[in-house]
Design an enzyme around this catalytic site. Structure first.
Site, PDB file in Angstrom:
ATOM      1  CB  VAL A  49      52.304 -28.289  35.470  1.00  0.00           C
ATOM      2  CG1 VAL A  49      52.217 -29.738  35.915  1.00  0.00           C
ATOM      3  CG2 VAL A  49      53.018 -27.466  36.542  1.00  0.00           C
ATOM      4  CB  ILE A  54      56.585 -23.298  36.072  1.00  0.00           C
ATOM      5  CG1 ILE A  54      56.579 -23.660  37.569  1.00  0.00           C
ATOM      6  CG2 ILE A  54      55.307 -22.566  35.678  1.00  0.00           C
ATOM      7  CD1 ILE A  54      55.476 -24.605  37.980  1.00  0.00           C
ATOM      8  CE  LYS A  55      55.373 -27.590  28.520  1.00  0.00           C
ATOM      9  NZ  LYS A  55      54.675 -28.736  27.870  1.00  0.00           N
ATOM     10  CB  ILE A  56      56.634 -19.589  31.414  1.00  0.00           C
ATOM     11  CG1 ILE A  56      56.320 -19.969  32.876  1.00  0.00           C
ATOM     12  CG2 ILE A  56      56.247 -18.140  31.142  1.00  0.00           C
ATOM     13  CD1 ILE A  56      57.134 -19.192  33.890  1.00  0.00           C
TER      14      ILE A  56
END
Length: 233
Positions: free
Chosen positions: A74, A100-102
């Protein structure tokens, strides 16, 4: 930090086969159907995918977890480092095995550098040049996502990006899982593997292309007709 990074990446490399295909969608029906094939290892979502289904991360994750326990990626939306970190913590608490996509800009890399020692798994995304991939790997991100088509759209070579990332990671012995993202067809998926991608993030449409070929369908039809000519329907 080094101990956490080495532990996480040692586990990732040992189980690299677990991360070959991520299904890039937030449509729960598509996910459920694809998971039944037994070859989907993870789910990748982003705000675009959520907007397409008109649902919130919390609700989609709850539904996915009813039949799938693999990693779900996400995206953290804030653009400032400290805000990215706080959002990543919140998203990480939604379920086990959240990634966690950053975005891999400077503020995103700073956030990744702080999140990894906390045990929060990150995927450095929107990588469009080898420098971003290098920074993400050095920051310890367990996953990185170089983009193919979006790079091609601006007149650069997405496959060449992968070749450079693979060569660079091998030279520096960086163990991040390199995921090919922004894939528009089955050929690009295969070419990205040959260019050095460890994993693929595939839309439902491209995922289905893995199984289809007109010659295969024609062969099935012919075999069926031949069988029926001998044994009857």
């Amino acid at each position: 930090m080094a101990e956490v990074y080495n532990l996480v990446n040692k586990k990732l490399r040992r189980n690299i086969m677990d991360y070959r295909i991520f299904l890039d969608t937030a449509n729960v029906k598509e996910i459920e159907e694809a998971v039944e094939t037994g070859i989907v290892a993870g789910i990748a979502t982003n705000p675009n995918k959520m907007a397409n289904v008109g649902r919130k991360y919390e609700d989609v994750i709850k539904d996915i977890r009813s039949f799938f326990d693999g990693p779900i990626a996400v995206e953290a939306i804030p653009t400032e480092t400290e805000e990215i970190i706080e959002e990543a913590k919140r998203l990480n608490d939604l379920s086990e095995n959240i990634v966690i996509k950053i975005p891999a800009n400077k503020k995103g890399i700073k956030a990744i550098n702080k999140l990894v020692p906390m045990g929060i798994k990150t995927n450095a995304t929107l990588i469009c040049n080898p420098g971003q991939a290098l920074a993400a790997g050095l920051a310890g991100s367990p996953f990185i996502s170089p983009f193919i088509s979006r790079v091609d759209y601006i007149g650069h070579d997405g496959m060449e990006l992968f070749r450079k990332v693979r060569k660079m990671y091998d030279f520096y012995d960086i163990k991040s899982v390199v995921i090919a993202a922004s894939i528009k067809n089955c050929n690009d998926a295969i070419e990205s593997i040959l260019a050095g991608a460890d994993s693929l993030a595939l839309t439902y449409e491209v995922f289905n292309q893995l199984f289809n070929h007109p010659v295969t369908e024609e062969g099935i039809k012919k075999f069926t007709n031949d069988y029926n000519s001998i044994y009857g329907k």
